[in-house]
Design an enzyme around this catalytic site. Structure first.
Site, PDB file in Angstrom:
ATOM      1  N   CYS A  57       0.846  -1.192   0.000  1.00  0.00           N
ATOM      2  CA  CYS A  57       0.000   0.000   0.000  1.00  0.00           C
ATOM      3  C   CYS A  57       0.881   1.242   0.000  1.00  0.00           C
ATOM      4  O   CYS A  57       0.935   1.972  -0.969  1.00  0.00           O
ATOM      5  CB  CYS A  57      -0.908   0.005   1.218  1.00  0.00           C
ATOM      6  SG  CYS A  57      -2.222  -1.216   1.142  1.00  0.00           S
ATOM      7  N   GLU A  73       4.158   1.127   2.036  1.00  0.00           N
ATOM      8  CA  GLU A  73       5.265   0.767   2.902  1.00  0.00           C
ATOM      9  C   GLU A  73       6.615   1.131   2.302  1.00  0.00           C
ATOM     10  O   GLU A  73       6.953   0.703   1.204  1.00  0.00           O
ATOM     11  CB  GLU A  73       5.220  -0.746   3.199  1.00  0.00           C
ATOM     12  CG  GLU A  73       3.946  -1.210   3.886  1.00  0.00           C
ATOM     13  CD  GLU A  73       2.821  -1.592   2.921  1.00  0.00           C
ATOM     14  OE1 GLU A  73       2.285  -0.700   2.237  1.00  0.00           O
ATOM     15  OE2 GLU A  73       2.485  -2.771   2.844  1.00  0.00           O
TER      16      GLU A  73
END
Lengths: 294, 835
Positions: B481, B483
């Protein structure tokens, strides 16, 4: 310290001048335009109204007071919050209303402080104010967003409540002083959007465009050319006057009701995209720069 | 091969479809129409191998490598008509294998997968039979998931059941990593050289092979590295073998083509177009066969080879295990640029051909849904998306602007393909030009949630703060997402979502969980006795530290389980310095090892704390007992109070310091509780703030909250404000969101919704560009825009059939609106829309 009557401060205003801006809405306006979408801005006193809050389909009433007094430094604290966005976008602060020039002392004081603090400033005005008042604002105002509604004075009186004489005079004055002015034209079906009004606006602004061009040519005189090398290669024409077309939206019915005011226009009529495109072409052919929605 | 469903799927804007070549149009349609289904192919092969005597004879790393080899040796070779990149994980597009050694699906699970309305996987009777007769009996009780659940302490199980946290490694293997530049420069044979080299560096005394008569598992510590390196070599050879099987199949197909051409009517009856088409495909197949003989054994030399090379590696990673976020080609524009430039200059590649190859590559990702999840894991990540996130832009390892011609070509591909997978993002550094943002916004404004925007300068600082070399940080980016990670050198493993709002509920109940009716936390004090807000925060901190402690202890055990029982020798080949260290990726072999705990519900928690502070302690409008009663009653008979909570209480997301101060306070507590704790495999725990879809699940386990949210409703997502609470416009949201220190996280997620009308004006793109730049100047990590009106979404809920192609931004990823659960759909509609 001097206080102003404000009814709203809107951040991320993207239609009130260049870049990302914060718009300060002044309460109180000498005009009473039929299409006004901020009817609560007319009275120059705080006004009580009842707001309905909805929760799970139930309505809850809450008393709300439109209009509160603010000092210049309080307004500054609010606009300071978005400085980084103005910097990145070339934005700033716009005074709107209501009519900011209706509170001239506060308006001037605020503009002065905004300039001192390095903000780009704009005034969104009907132009209905003594010339002297406009003159006081000029040194601290980077941009005037200037409404042009109806050229026919009886019509203007009927639909806005005031004569347009002083408005047109002030506009001439502003343009002659070389301040940056953007014309805002509310497109109200049948009322402002009719062939003769459009034609009159084109003629009026056309004559001002000529004045500006003449001014430009003076600037291009040999004496100026020595100091302004870049203008040698550029066109001797002044940049065309920008007109923002503001199509009517029936968004304020509820507000008229809440403030117990008569909605004289009472129209649901939408301006069609086709009509906006026609108008855009019309004005562009006459040599103006057009933006839809401001 | 399973026939594709005939259902019509209206996709994308015809203006893009028209631009595609016939081949791409066909392959794309096929990928979109293919129905996600389960294949037992992999499960059967793994079971066969685990039933063999091999299990007794070799060490676990070698057994894992042999398992990969066995699958790649015997799995079905699928070649699609006209495709330019070959290789499927299953026997056909969207045929999804299972990983029984990690998590074995029960028959009931399979029925749920088959019949559930959203994110379903079709399962035929034969597959079910195979499962019933062969897979379940063998693996039941013996999967890694069983191992994990049996190893967890009772406190962990209580907290897990209560919804305090989720567990990522319960159904999938750790992964969360991205390819670095290395793999574009090295072939498997080069890596085998490195393995042999590493082996010689292990001291002789430790260099004995393990006793063959030993039962599985490595008894002699000295042989651990040897076993691991041996396993890596087997894994490297396995992928070469797989590529060679493709080469053979392609060579056979080329011969069939030839034979058919000879057999068919004479060439005189065909027009020239047909002849050249057949000839073209024949030479294309031959070229594909050549490529498969070359890569991944050798380093790629052409653009086409580089893409195929990566794709084989991708398949290796996602076949070996089912790692989270599948895998990721990393900084694609940077990694591919040398090949592109060289070939363009040599005249062996055109821009159009490069685009077609990239499009074929895109379709490959779309053919590979995330392996099916069940239970809580399905709730926290309920999507077909497997989170490959293509990174564009950013900076080079020397810190200079990395944007190149290929960046914009890939953006064209993203715009035209409009596929769910792969997901895409642009890294925006101060050094990158504005036109990178503007071009990307032209795609965002079409409303399918891609690409998203990341702050390279923040990512670099985040990674450097964690102790990474600046070059490694600059070679990094974001994956999954949001990270942040050092590509090619880091294992950055997400361990589970952490329900920050649930901790408040437990605090307000003195450690008792109203959902499971059990005392699961410490007694942190009766809230009615608190005389100050600080006392409440102290109690919150006690609960928070208690549950973070449980989660960290669980992580340590789970890391050891993976290190000992589920090494990933193939992935270890790819990520530095596993080979040099002779250590598996799952055992801490990477240069950097980070374990994340992801905080969820910041907005909901902030608003709840603010409401308590405001109404109970500052304004003293209601007593704590009264407030708790309102929550207990789920606001029944407290309507007026709830109106005050919702409409007349300071809220996070409005640049209001009263509320935002609670956000930073909670952030600091969470950071203190987690950051710096060592892991059991030599890494360090860190925090980030993202939810995927867990904010819906986490909401479902919490009763009414003090911010006026009713019981079981979703929480806020990422670091976004509570849905609808931000009423001061986007600049205020960005100001609020940047008050927490993003640089001490490994990623934060902020979504903003704009109505399509916002983009009507000519200057909208300019203004959004400035908005992004401003947020990034304030160290914001990530921002994404949903450009779709609430009215459209409501209509889509009513008439899903009309909106089958509507893609919306969910959290750190986009998804088909129709594939979202109704609660999540409603949650997205409620997010404030800026006009």
């Amino acid at each position: 310290m001097i206080e102003g009557l404000i009814f709203d401060i809107k951040r991320f205003a993207v239609h009130d001048g260049p870049g990302i801006r914060t718009t300060i809405f002044f309460k109180g306006c000498p005009l009473s335009c039929w299409w006004c979408h901020n009817p609560e801005s007319r009275s120059d006193k705080p006004q009580r109204s009842v707001k309905h809050l909805s929760l799970d389909g139930h309505l809850f009433e809450e008393e709300e007071i439109a209009g509160y007094n603010m000092r210049v430094n309080e307004v500054l604290r609010e606009v300071e919050k978005d400085r980084i966005f103005y910097e990145e976008s070339g934005g700033g602060v716009t005074l709107s209303g209501g009519e900011p020039l209706h509170q001239p002392d506060f308006c001037e004081e605020l503009l002065k402080s905004l300039k001192t603090n390095g903000f780009h400033t704009a005034i969104d005005t009907s132009g209905y104010a003594p010339a002297e008042v406009i003159g006081r604002m000029i040194p601290f105002t980077d941009l005037f967003l200037y409404d042009l509604k109806l050229m026919d004075d009886p019509g203007h009186q009927k639909y806005t409540g005031v004569s347009n004489e002083i408005i047109l005079d002030n506009l001439r004055l502003l343009v002659n002083t070389g301040r940056e002015v953007i014309i805002r034209f509310p497109v109200i079906p049948a009322i402002t959007d009719n062939p003769s009004n459009i034609q009159s606006i084109i003629e009026f602004l056309g004559s001002m465009q000529e004045c500006r061009n003449a001014e430009m040519q003076n600037l291009n005189s040999p004496a100026h050319q020595l100091t302004m090398a870049t203008s040698l290669r550029s066109s001797p024409q002044a940049s065309p006057i920008e007109i923002d077309l503001l199509p009517f939206h029936a968004i304020s019915k509820n507000k008229y009701r809440r403030f117990g005011m008569e909605d004289k226009l009472d129209s649901e009529k939408k301006v069609s995209t086709e009509r906006l495109m026609e108008l855009k072409a019309l004005f562009e052919n006459a040599g103006f720069r057009i933006k839809i929605g401001g | 091969m399973r026939p594709f469903s005939p259902r019509y799927f209206p996709v994308s804007d015809p203006k893009y479809i028209r631009k595609m070549t016939d081949r791409i149009r066909y392959l794309r349609e096929q990928s979109l129409n293919a129905v996600n289904h389960i294949t037992a192919e992999r499960a059967l092969l793994v079971t066969e191998l685990y039933k063999s005597r091999m299990v007794q004879e070799v060490s676990i790393p070698v057994l894992r490598a042999m398992t990969l080899e066995y699958i790649l040796k015997y799995k079905h070779i699928y070649i699609n008509e006209g495709e330019l990149i070959v290789g499927e994980r299953g026997p056909a597009p969207k045929a999804c294998p299972t990983y029984p050694e990690i998590c074995v699906h029960s028959l009931e699970d399979l029925d749920i997968l088959d019949s559930r309305k959203k994110v379903s996987f079709k399962i035929d009777e034969e597959t079910k039979k195979v499962y019933e007769e062969k897979i379940i009996p063998f693996w039941n009780g013996n999967s890694n998931r069983d191992r994990i659940m049996q190893s967890m302490e009772p406190e962990w199980l209580d907290a897990y059941k209560a919804g305090v946290f989720t567990e990522f490694q319960e159904q999938r293997a750790p992964g969360h990593t991205v390819a670095g530049g290395k793999i574009y420069q090295k072939g498997m044979l080069d890596l085998i050289e490195e393995i042999r080299d590493a082996r010689t560096k292990i001291p002789d005394t430790r260099c004995q092979m393990p006793d063959k008569n030993q039962v599985s598992g490595i008894r002699h510590p000295a042989s651990v590295e040897i076993e691991e390196l041996t396993a890596m070599e087997i894994a490297a050879n396995a992928i070469i073998l797989f590529a060679n099987r493709y080469a053979e199949a392609l060579e056979e197909e080329a011969m069939r083509h030839e034979a058919r051409a000879m057999r068919d009517e004479g060439p005189e009856t065909r027009d020239e177009g047909q002849i050249s088409k057949i000839e073209n495909r024949k030479s294309e197949i031959k070229e594909l066969a050549r490529i498969c003989r070359r890569v991944p054994a050798h380093a790629p030399e052409t653009f086409h080879e580089a893409l195929q090379h990566y794709w084989f590696i991708h398949l290796g990673v996602i076949t070996e295990l089912n790692p989270w976020d599948s895998f990721n080609p990393g900084r694609l524009d940077q990694n591919l640029y040398p090949f592109y430039k060289r070939e363009l200059e040599a005249g062996t590649l055109t821009r159009e051909r490069a685009k077609e190859l990239l499009q074929s590559f895109w379709i490959k990702f779309n053919n590979h849904p995330a392996p099916p999840k069940v239970g809580v894991t399905a709730l926290e990540s309920n999507t077909y998306t497997d989170f490959t996130l293509i990174n564009l832009g950013g900076v080079r390892s020397d810190g200079s602007d990395a944007v190149n011609e290929l960046t914009f070509l890939i953006l064209d591909v993203i715009e035209e393909m409009r596929l769910l997978q792969p997901s895409s993002m642009v890294q925006v550094s101060r050094k990158n030009p504005d036109n990178l943002i503007k071009r990307s916004l032209q795609i965002t404004k079409t409303g399918f949630g891609q690409p998203s925007y990341f702050n390279t300068d923040a990512i670099v600082q985040e990674l450097v703060r964690q102790g990474k070399r600046v070059e490694d940080a600059r070679n990094g980016g974001a994956s999954g997402c949001v990270e942040a990670g050092a590509f090619g050198t880091e294992a950055y493993i997400l361990s589970g979502y952490f329900n920050l709002a649930k901790i408040l509920e437990l605090t307000l109940h003195n450690g008792f969980d109203p959902l499971t009716r059990k005392q699961i936390g410490p007694a942190s004090g009766d809230p009615a006795s608190f005389i100050s807000f600080d006392e409440l925060m102290t109690a919150y901190r006690t609960q928070l530290n208690h549950f973070i402690g449980i989660k960290i202890r669980g992580n340590d055990t789970i890391h050891r389980i993976f290190a000992d029982h589920m090494p990933a020798p193939f992935l270890s080949l790819i990520i530095d310095d596993c080979i040099a260290n002779g250590k598996d990726y799952n055992a801490g072999g990477a240069r950097y090892n980070t374990t994340y705990i992801q905080g969820v519900g910041l907005g909901s928690l902030t608003d709840s704390l603010t409401a308590l502070k405001y109404h109970v302690f500052d304004q003293k409008i209601i007593s704590m007992t009264g407030f708790l009663d309102a929550l207990e009653q789920n606001f029944r008979d407290y309507d007026e109070f709830r109106v005050a909570l919702i409409y007349n209480t300071p809220k996070y997301g409005n640049d209001n310091d009263y509320a935002d101060a609670q956000a930073t306070r909670v952030f600091e507590l969470f950071f203190e509780a987690v950051d710096g704790h060592p892991t059991s495999i030599g890494g360090i725990h860190r925090i980030n703030m993202l939810p995927t879809t867990s904010h819906v699940y986490f909401g479902s386990v919490i009763g009414a909250l003090p911010d006026g949210r009713k019981a079981r409703q979703p929480l806020s997502e990422g670091i976004s404000p509570v849905q609808g609470a931000d009423t001061n416009g986007p600049t205020a949201v960005l100001k609020s969101a940047s008050k927490i220190d993003h640089l001490r996280t490994g990623g934060t997620l902020l979504n903003q919704k704009f109505s399509p009308e916002f983009f009507d004006g000519e200057e909208a793109v300019e203004k959004l560009t400035a908005l992004i730049r401003s947020y990034f100047r304030m160290n914001g990590h990530h921002i994404q825009f949903n450009v779709v009106s609430a009215a459209t979404l409501r209509d889509a809920q009513k008439h899903p059939e009309k909106y089958r192609d509507l893609i919306v931004r969910v959290a750190g990823y986009s998804d088909y609106f129709n594939d979202l659960g109704e609660d999540l759909q409603n949650e997205i509609i409620r997010r404030t829309e800026h006009t």
